[in-house]
Design a protein around this motif. Sequence first.
Motif, PDB file in Angstrom:
ATOM      1  N   HIS A   1       4.582 -32.157  15.495  1.00 22.47           N
ATOM      2  CA  HIS A   1       4.148 -30.768  15.404  1.00 22.47           C
ATOM      3  C   HIS A   1       5.071 -29.900  16.242  1.00 22.47           C
ATOM      4  O   HIS A   1       5.638 -30.355  17.230  1.00 22.47           O
ATOM      5  CB  HIS A   1       2.712 -30.609  15.904  1.00 22.47           C
ATOM      6  CG  HIS A   1       1.692 -31.241  15.007  1.00 22.47           C
ATOM      7  ND1 HIS A   1       1.239 -30.648  13.864  1.00 22.47           N
ATOM      8  CD2 HIS A   1       1.046 -32.431  15.099  1.00 22.47           C
ATOM      9  CE1 HIS A   1       0.349 -31.433  13.273  1.00 22.47           C
ATOM     10  NE2 HIS A   1       0.218 -32.526  14.005  1.00 22.47           N
ATOM     11  N   ALA A   2       5.197 -28.668  15.844  1.00 26.28           N
ATOM     12  CA  ALA A   2       5.992 -27.721  16.615  1.00 26.28           C
ATOM     13  C   ALA A   2       5.090 -26.999  17.609  1.00 26.28           C
ATOM     14  O   ALA A   2       3.926 -26.735  17.330  1.00 26.28           O
ATOM     15  CB  ALA A   2       6.660 -26.711  15.688  1.00 26.28           C
ATOM     16  N   ALA A   3       5.620 -26.713  18.793  1.00 28.41           N
ATOM     17  CA  ALA A   3       4.843 -26.035  19.830  1.00 28.41           C
ATOM     18  C   ALA A   3       5.701 -24.975  20.501  1.00 28.41           C
ATOM     19  O   ALA A   3       6.896 -25.176  20.709  1.00 28.41           O
ATOM     20  CB  ALA A   3       4.337 -27.027  20.868  1.00 28.41           C
ATOM     21  N   VAL A   4       5.076 -23.848  20.813  1.00 31.87           N
ATOM     22  CA  VAL A   4       5.743 -22.775  21.550  1.00 31.87           C
ATOM     23  C   VAL A   4       5.060 -22.661  22.916  1.00 31.87           C
ATOM     24  O   VAL A   4       3.855 -22.417  22.981  1.00 31.87           O
ATOM     25  CB  VAL A   4       5.650 -21.435  20.794  1.00 31.87           C
ATOM     26  CG1 VAL A   4       6.250 -20.310  21.636  1.00 31.87           C
ATOM     27  CG2 VAL A   4       6.357 -21.534  19.452  1.00 31.87           C
ATOM     28  N   PRO A   5       5.785 -22.855  24.011  1.00 29.96           N
ATOM     29  CA  PRO A   5       5.175 -22.791  25.348  1.00 29.96           C
ATOM     30  C   PRO A   5       4.610 -21.406  25.632  1.00 29.96           C
ATOM     31  O   PRO A   5       5.050 -20.400  25.079  1.00 29.96           O
ATOM     32  CB  PRO A   5       6.347 -23.104  26.289  1.00 29.96           C
ATOM     33  CG  PRO A   5       7.383 -23.764  25.437  1.00 29.96           C
ATOM     34  CD  PRO A   5       7.223 -23.178  24.069  1.00 29.96           C
ATOM     35  N   ILE A   6       3.620 -21.363  26.498  1.00 33.62           N
ATOM     36  CA  ILE A   6       3.062 -20.084  26.908  1.00 33.62           C
ATOM     37  C   ILE A   6       4.070 -19.357  27.795  1.00 33.62           C
ATOM     38  O   ILE A   6       4.992 -19.960  28.346  1.00 33.62           O
ATOM     39  CB  ILE A   6       1.735 -20.261  27.683  1.00 33.62           C
ATOM     40  CG1 ILE A   6       1.972 -21.081  28.969  1.00 33.62           C
ATOM     41  CG2 ILE A   6       0.678 -20.909  26.821  1.00 33.62           C
ATOM     42  CD1 ILE A   6       0.762 -21.157  29.858  1.00 33.62           C
TER      43      ILE A   6
END
Length: 244
Positions: free
Chosen positions: A96-101
């Motif tokens: 899965h792709a994730a974008v950090p906060i």
Amino acid sequence: MGDIRGEDQALKERNEQWSTKGRQILTVRIPAVINRLSVLLDSEPWTSYKPPFENAEIVIDPVCCHADIADDDDTDSAENGGDEPGKSKKCHMKIHAAVPINTKLVELSSIVSDYLMETLDDVSNLRAWVNLLVPKVEDGNNFGVGIQNMVMQTMIHVEKRCGDGLESITSYHNKRGHLVAKLTASPHVADYRQAIVFLDRHAFFSFRLLLISMAHTYSSLYQKMMKNLDKIEQPRSNNASNMY
């Protein structure tokens, strides 16, 4: 009869506690908060409307996660009515792709929310104190009562401003989450990436305005109460009361 007297005494003591707490908030806590806000707004990054992460890029990181464990041969398992001894198992891995906060913005929003909650608590206690000072309704000699109402309207405005501010912090994370979900599903759409960048910038600017507004409104409330403290605590003079 004794129970009624006991309850009246308990209520009187409770009112005295509210009065002591209200005076302490007005004379000690509010000036301290105003000073802390002034120092905070004169320090980085709050001195500028430009966020400290202005040139930050939105990075999409791949994240591995485990899927459900399944039989090596799902068809045979279904036909045989379930698991069989000796059947091999395999664990599917999904990427899965994730974008950090935005860690810096989360840190700054935490500072803002702490101030907002502290202010809400102080103003609600302060309003309870002023409410106890409101005299019974009479014809005439209501100038002091009008000042009490003016002060309480200012308190209500402060409470609403703080409530809206806390809601805006929640709304920011909600909006960012939706944009991140769209970006990770369609990473080729550059507009989603840019929308997150602008949302973070706007959030910082909004948080900064919240602190400035709270400092000004709190200072105004403090000035109004201190300049009219005698009328707030004694809205009707004894001499005037004897005239009616």
